[in-house]
Write a protein that holds these residues in place. Structure first.
Motif, mmCIF file in Angstrom:
data_model
loop_
_atom_site.group_PDB
_atom_site.id
_atom_site.type_symbol
_atom_site.label_atom_id
_atom_site.label_comp_id
_atom_site.label_asym_id
_atom_site.label_seq_id
_atom_site.Cartn_x
_atom_site.Cartn_y
_atom_site.Cartn_z
ATOM 1 N N ILE A 1 16.321 -58.381 48.692
ATOM 2 C CA ILE A 1 17.774 -58.557 48.578
ATOM 3 C C ILE A 1 18.487 -57.287 49.021
ATOM 4 O O ILE A 1 19.505 -57.325 49.709
ATOM 5 C CB ILE A 1 18.153 -58.942 47.137
ATOM 6 N N THR A 2 17.921 -56.126 48.664
ATOM 7 C CA THR A 2 18.516 -54.846 49.040
ATOM 8 C C THR A 2 18.681 -54.718 50.546
ATOM 9 O O THR A 2 19.706 -54.223 51.033
ATOM 10 C CB THR A 2 17.647 -53.692 48.518
ATOM 11 N N ASN A 3 17.671 -55.164 51.287
ATOM 12 C CA ASN A 3 17.697 -54.997 52.742
ATOM 13 C C ASN A 3 18.432 -56.110 53.486
ATOM 14 O O ASN A 3 18.533 -56.066 54.719
ATOM 15 C CB ASN A 3 16.263 -54.919 53.277
ATOM 16 N N ASN A 4 18.938 -57.089 52.770
ATOM 17 C CA ASN A 4 19.612 -58.219 53.418
ATOM 18 C C ASN A 4 21.083 -57.867 53.671
ATOM 19 O O ASN A 4 21.989 -58.345 52.990
ATOM 20 C CB ASN A 4 19.490 -59.469 52.552
ATOM 21 N N THR A 5 21.309 -57.022 54.685
ATOM 22 C CA THR A 5 22.662 -56.512 54.946
ATOM 23 C C THR A 5 23.188 -56.873 56.327
ATOM 24 O O THR A 5 24.303 -56.500 56.684
ATOM 25 C CB THR A 5 22.690 -54.977 54.803
ATOM 26 N N ARG A 6 22.370 -57.577 57.125
ATOM 27 C CA ARG A 6 22.853 -57.974 58.449
ATOM 28 C C ARG A 6 22.339 -59.375 58.769
ATOM 29 O O ARG A 6 21.379 -59.841 58.169
ATOM 30 C CB ARG A 6 22.415 -56.982 59.524
ATOM 31 N N VAL A 7 22.987 -60.020 59.689
ATOM 32 C CA VAL A 7 22.649 -61.400 60.016
ATOM 33 C C VAL A 7 21.388 -61.418 60.874
ATOM 34 O O VAL A 7 21.402 -60.965 62.028
ATOM 35 C CB VAL A 7 23.809 -62.094 60.749
ATOM 36 N N THR A 8 20.312 -61.917 60.310
ATOM 37 C CA THR A 8 19.064 -62.068 61.079
ATOM 38 C C THR A 8 18.518 -63.483 60.986
ATOM 39 O O THR A 8 17.468 -63.789 61.548
ATOM 40 C CB THR A 8 17.985 -61.093 60.568
ATOM 41 N N GLY A 9 19.211 -64.359 60.259
ATOM 42 C CA GLY A 9 18.761 -65.738 60.131
ATOM 43 C C GLY A 9 17.798 -65.955 58.988
ATOM 44 O O GLY A 9 17.642 -65.125 58.100
ATOM 45 N N TRP A 10 17.151 -67.127 59.037
ATOM 46 C CA TRP A 10 16.156 -67.524 58.041
ATOM 47 C C TRP A 10 16.680 -67.441 56.600
ATOM 48 O O TRP A 10 15.995 -66.968 55.704
ATOM 49 C CB TRP A 10 14.886 -66.686 58.178
ATOM 50 N N GLU A 11 17.892 -67.925 56.379
ATOM 51 C CA GLU A 11 18.512 -67.768 55.061
ATOM 52 C C GLU A 11 17.685 -68.387 53.945
ATOM 53 O O GLU A 11 17.480 -67.772 52.896
ATOM 54 C CB GLU A 11 19.912 -68.388 55.056
ATOM 55 N N VAL A 12 17.234 -69.604 54.143
ATOM 56 C CA VAL A 12 16.513 -70.280 53.068
ATOM 57 C C VAL A 12 15.110 -69.703 52.917
ATOM 58 O O VAL A 12 14.598 -69.557 51.802
ATOM 59 C CB VAL A 12 16.477 -71.802 53.309
ATOM 60 N N TYR A 13 14.476 -69.332 54.028
ATOM 61 C CA TYR A 13 13.176 -68.648 53.950
ATOM 62 C C TYR A 13 13.320 -67.364 53.144
ATOM 63 O O TYR A 13 12.496 -67.081 52.255
ATOM 64 C CB TYR A 13 12.666 -68.350 55.350
ATOM 65 N N ARG A 14 14.336 -66.571 53.434
ATOM 66 C CA ARG A 14 14.587 -65.351 52.669
ATOM 67 C C ARG A 14 14.718 -65.663 51.172
ATOM 68 O O ARG A 14 14.136 -64.987 50.325
ATOM 69 C CB ARG A 14 15.891 -64.687 53.141
ATOM 70 N N ALA A 15 15.507 -66.680 50.872
ATOM 71 C CA ALA A 15 15.742 -67.043 49.476
ATOM 72 C C ALA A 15 14.450 -67.457 48.782
ATOM 73 O O ALA A 15 14.220 -67.132 47.616
ATOM 74 C CB ALA A 15 16.778 -68.168 49.397
ATOM 75 N N SER A 16 13.590 -68.189 49.509
ATOM 76 C CA SER A 16 12.335 -68.648 48.897
ATOM 77 C C SER A 16 11.407 -67.479 48.592
ATOM 78 O O SER A 16 10.726 -67.470 47.567
ATOM 79 C CB SER A 16 11.641 -69.665 49.811
ATOM 80 N N LYS A 17 11.390 -66.471 49.467
ATOM 81 C CA LYS A 17 10.549 -65.298 49.214
ATOM 82 C C LYS A 17 11.147 -64.422 48.115
ATOM 83 O O LYS A 17 10.401 -63.820 47.316
ATOM 84 C CB LYS A 17 10.350 -64.496 50.501
ATOM 85 N N SER A 18 12.465 -64.348 48.032
ATOM 86 C CA SER A 18 13.094 -63.652 46.902
ATOM 87 C C SER A 18 12.762 -64.348 45.590
ATOM 88 O O SER A 18 12.515 -63.698 44.571
ATOM 89 C CB SER A 18 14.617 -63.596 47.088
ATOM 90 N N ALA A 19 12.761 -65.676 45.610
ATOM 91 C CA ALA A 19 12.392 -66.441 44.416
ATOM 92 C C ALA A 19 10.954 -66.169 44.024
ATOM 93 O O ALA A 19 10.628 -66.015 42.833
ATOM 94 C CB ALA A 19 12.606 -67.931 44.674
ATOM 95 N N LEU A 20 10.052 -66.101 45.019
ATOM 96 C CA LEU A 20 8.659 -65.764 44.740
ATOM 97 C C LEU A 20 8.557 -64.409 44.062
ATOM 98 O O LEU A 20 7.835 -64.249 43.061
ATOM 99 C CB LEU A 20 7.866 -65.763 46.052
ATOM 100 N N ASN A 21 9.274 -63.413 44.583
ATOM 101 C CA ASN A 21 9.244 -62.080 43.983
ATOM 102 C C ASN A 21 9.737 -62.113 42.543
ATOM 103 O O ASN A 21 9.150 -61.471 41.652
ATOM 104 C CB ASN A 21 10.128 -61.127 44.804
ATOM 105 N N GLN A 22 10.808 -62.846 42.304
ATOM 106 C CA GLN A 22 11.355 -62.940 40.952
ATOM 107 C C GLN A 22 10.377 -63.609 39.993
ATOM 108 O O GLN A 22 10.200 -63.176 38.842
ATOM 109 C CB GLN A 22 12.669 -63.720 40.992
#
Length: 231
Positions: A141-162
């Motif tokens: 989440i800290t590094n999510n500061t620019r548009v690179t796509g894969w929004e839902v993929y990012r969210a799923s991996k953040s959920a895994l970390n949590q």
């Protein structure tokens, strides 16, 4: 040296397959799974590393298959249990555009199923073994500061970390080492041909990290070079 044993889930290709190969090269005994009954890639590795690779079949999204594998591995003790699972979606598809079906598929396969597997298989790890899941730097989440796509993929991996962090919080006295591993941008089917790392480069680094962290305990989010990834 005592022989080390690993259980690698999702080993038919890409990061999982490469990690199996690296560990076999380092004299580990490996049990590797794929979703297919007959996996030619794993069969080829089995021939090259005779007697040190055992193949199993499981789809971690199917709880009955996970339970059956757990039963088949009764009596086994692994120094490393690593769940490698990842599906993605169209890179530029935003949360406003993604279908409910795609969202659910990514959250199930990338977050819920890997952690359910860890919950069930924690008793198949040695007392000071490592429980690991393949995360991603995209999950930061800290590094999510620019548009690179894969929004839902990012969210799923953040959920895994949590979910892994929640697991650690519920088991404060557990001596197992817990690892969230970020393999980097790798030239796989998921990473694409423009990625900066080969599978061999990434998985050699991941194998180094796994071996360096063995027996240390605690939870860490680390990349393929052993650097901490910001939450």
């Amino acid at each position: 040296m005592t022989t080390r044993h690993a259980l690698i889930i999702g080993a038919s290709r890409g990061i999982g397959f490469g990690l199996v190969e690296r560990l076999l090269e380092r004299k580990w005994q490996v049990t590797a799974t794929s979703r297919r009954v007959d996996d030619s890639g794993l069969a080829e590795l089995s021939g090259r590393f005779e007697g040190r690779l055992h193949q199993e079949r499981v789809d971690i999204d199917l709880e009955d298959q996970v339970a059956a594998l757990h039963q088949r591995l009764t009596g086994s003790a692994f120094d490393l249990i690593l769940v490698n699972a990842g599906v993605t979606h169209d890179r530029w598809e935003t949360l406003a555009e993604v279908s409910t079906e795609t969202f659910q598929r990514l959250m199930l396969t990338n977050a819920l199923s890997p952690m359910r597997f860890i919950e069930r298989f924690q008793d198949r790890a040695t007392s000071t073994g490592t429980l690991a899941v393949t995360s991603s730097g995209q999950g930061s989440i800290t590094n999510n500061t620019r548009v690179t796509g894969w929004e839902v993929y990012r969210a799923s991996k953040s959920a895994l970390n949590q979910l892994m962090r929640s697991y650690a919080a519920r088991h404060p006295q557990d001596p197992h080492t817990l690892l969230l591993l970020a393999p980097g941008w790798v030239r796989t089917e998921l990473g694409g041909p423009e990625a900066s790392l080969s599978v061999e480069q990434s998985t050699a680094g991941l194998a180094d990290v796994i071996e360096a962290q063995a027996g240390r305990g605690g939870l860490q989010f680390l990349d393929h070079s052993g650097q901490t990834v910001p939450w």
